[in-house]
Design a protein around this motif. Structure first.
Motif, mmCIF file in Angstrom:
data_model
loop_
_atom_site.group_PDB
_atom_site.id
_atom_site.type_symbol
_atom_site.label_atom_id
_atom_site.label_comp_id
_atom_site.label_asym_id
_atom_site.label_seq_id
_atom_site.Cartn_x
_atom_site.Cartn_y
_atom_site.Cartn_z
ATOM 1 N N ALA A 15 0.830 -1.204 0.000
ATOM 2 C CA ALA A 15 0.000 0.000 0.000
ATOM 3 C C ALA A 15 0.866 1.256 0.000
ATOM 4 N N ALA A 16 1.914 1.270 0.823
ATOM 5 C CA ALA A 16 2.816 2.427 0.869
ATOM 6 C C ALA A 16 3.518 2.620 -0.476
ATOM 7 N N GLN A 17 3.963 1.534 -1.082
ATOM 8 C CA GLN A 17 4.600 1.634 -2.404
ATOM 9 C C GLN A 17 3.624 2.181 -3.437
ATOM 10 N N TYR A 18 2.383 1.718 -3.400
ATOM 11 C CA TYR A 18 1.365 2.197 -4.325
ATOM 12 C C TYR A 18 1.151 3.700 -4.159
ATOM 13 N N LEU A 19 0.974 4.139 -2.908
ATOM 14 C CA LEU A 19 0.743 5.562 -2.663
ATOM 15 C C LEU A 19 1.925 6.408 -3.149
ATOM 16 N N GLN A 20 3.135 5.983 -2.849
ATOM 17 C CA GLN A 20 4.319 6.729 -3.275
ATOM 18 C C GLN A 20 4.414 6.770 -4.799
ATOM 19 N N ALA A 21 4.081 5.675 -5.457
ATOM 20 C CA ALA A 21 4.136 5.626 -6.925
ATOM 21 C C ALA A 21 3.094 6.541 -7.552
ATOM 22 N N THR A 22 2.035 6.861 -6.815
ATOM 23 C CA THR A 22 0.994 7.739 -7.349
ATOM 24 C C THR A 22 1.120 9.172 -6.829
ATOM 25 N N GLY A 23 2.281 9.503 -6.256
ATOM 26 C CA GLY A 23 2.573 10.883 -5.899
ATOM 27 C C GLY A 23 2.348 11.286 -4.456
ATOM 28 N N TRP A 24 1.978 10.366 -3.609
ATOM 29 C CA TRP A 24 1.755 10.660 -2.200
ATOM 30 C C TRP A 24 3.064 10.543 -1.423
ATOM 31 N N THR A 25 3.153 11.280 -0.324
ATOM 32 C CA THR A 25 4.267 11.183 0.613
ATOM 33 C C THR A 25 3.747 10.517 1.879
ATOM 34 N N ILE A 26 4.429 9.492 2.332
ATOM 35 C CA ILE A 26 4.047 8.823 3.575
ATOM 36 C C ILE A 26 4.647 9.620 4.728
ATOM 37 N N VAL A 27 3.788 10.174 5.581
ATOM 38 C CA VAL A 27 4.263 10.985 6.712
ATOM 39 C C VAL A 27 4.105 10.248 8.042
ATOM 40 N N GLY A 28 3.420 9.126 8.021
ATOM 41 C CA GLY A 28 3.257 8.319 9.220
ATOM 42 C C GLY A 28 2.971 6.886 8.844
ATOM 43 N N ARG A 29 3.561 5.990 9.609
ATOM 44 C CA ARG A 29 3.370 4.567 9.341
ATOM 45 C C ARG A 29 3.285 3.846 10.683
ATOM 46 N N ASN A 30 2.200 3.125 10.886
ATOM 47 C CA ASN A 30 1.968 2.418 12.142
ATOM 48 C C ASN A 30 2.087 3.357 13.343
ATOM 49 N N TRP A 31 1.467 4.541 13.205
ATOM 50 C CA TRP A 31 1.466 5.507 14.302
ATOM 51 C C TRP A 31 0.613 4.946 15.430
ATOM 52 N N ARG A 32 1.204 4.908 16.621
ATOM 53 C CA ARG A 32 0.523 4.302 17.763
ATOM 54 C C ARG A 32 0.401 5.285 18.915
ATOM 55 N N CYS A 33 -0.682 5.107 19.635
ATOM 56 C CA CYS A 33 -0.848 5.744 20.930
ATOM 57 C C CYS A 33 -1.574 4.728 21.801
ATOM 58 N N ARG A 34 -1.900 5.099 23.010
ATOM 59 C CA ARG A 34 -2.513 4.111 23.901
ATOM 60 C C ARG A 34 -3.919 3.704 23.475
ATOM 61 N N PHE A 35 -4.509 4.424 22.512
ATOM 62 C CA PHE A 35 -5.866 4.115 22.067
ATOM 63 C C PHE A 35 -5.916 3.262 20.804
ATOM 64 N N GLY A 36 -4.782 3.078 20.138
ATOM 65 C CA GLY A 36 -4.790 2.267 18.927
ATOM 66 C C GLY A 36 -3.698 2.669 17.955
ATOM 67 N N GLU A 37 -3.899 2.295 16.700
ATOM 68 C CA GLU A 37 -2.883 2.487 15.672
ATOM 69 C C GLU A 37 -3.505 2.933 14.355
ATOM 70 N N LEU A 38 -2.797 3.837 13.671
ATOM 71 C CA LEU A 38 -3.145 4.231 12.308
ATOM 72 C C LEU A 38 -2.145 3.549 11.379
ATOM 73 N N ASP A 39 -2.642 2.879 10.340
ATOM 74 C CA ASP A 39 -1.746 2.141 9.437
ATOM 75 C C ASP A 39 -0.826 3.081 8.673
ATOM 76 N N LEU A 40 -1.416 3.950 7.837
ATOM 77 C CA LEU A 40 -0.631 4.879 7.024
ATOM 78 C C LEU A 40 -1.255 6.261 7.081
ATOM 79 N N ILE A 41 -0.400 7.264 7.093
ATOM 80 C CA ILE A 41 -0.838 8.648 6.962
ATOM 81 C C ILE A 41 -0.070 9.201 5.774
ATOM 82 N N ALA A 42 -0.802 9.663 4.764
ATOM 83 C CA ALA A 42 -0.183 10.107 3.523
ATOM 84 C C ALA A 42 -0.649 11.510 3.182
ATOM 85 N N GLN A 43 0.234 12.256 2.509
ATOM 86 C CA GLN A 43 -0.124 13.618 2.110
ATOM 87 C C GLN A 43 0.253 13.846 0.655
#
Length: 118
Positions: A15-43
């Motif tokens: 998924a990260a490779q796909y996003l990068q190939a289509t012009g997105w920048t990955i700014v977060g990956r597996n961001w965690r806090c005590r409430f859970g996790e976000l898989d990818l954050i892209a801009q």
């Protein structure tokens, strides 16, 4: 690493490779806090996308994206607010995407990007 964790990690990498190939920048990956996790954050230049990645080896239990339940969507929105609160900007339009990764035996991976799905 368990088999399911390895499957999820493989899907997130594709998924990260796909996003990068289509012009997105990955700014977060597996961001965690005590409430859970976000898989990818892209801009891109105007949008911050919080991307839930779902990976499956077959369709016996439905398409990967079908496993993003109401509760999961609610949790992702809450986590996104926490992530945004930590940022200094620049502030952008926010949306919630799902990337479905299907890894059928003997076939090339199928990556489908579903934009602004919740």
């Amino acid at each position: 690493m368990t088999d399911n964790k390895a499957l999820g990690a493989r899907g997130e990498e594709l998924a990260a490779q796909y996003l990068q190939a289509t012009g997105w920048t990955i700014v977060g990956r597996n961001w965690r806090c005590r409430f859970g996790e976000l898989d990818l954050i892209a801009q891109d230049s105007t949008v911050t996308a919080f991307v839930e990645v779902k990976t499956r080896r077959g369709l016996g239990f439905g398409r990967p994206e079908e496993s993003v339940t109401f509760g999961k969507r609610r949790r992702i929105r809450q986590l996104a607010l926490l992530w945004l609160h930590e940022q200094d900007g620049p502030y952008r339009q926010v949306r919630f995407d799902v990337i479905s990764v299907l890894l059928l035996p003997g076939e090339q991976p199928v990556v489908e990007h579903l934009e602004a799905v919740f």
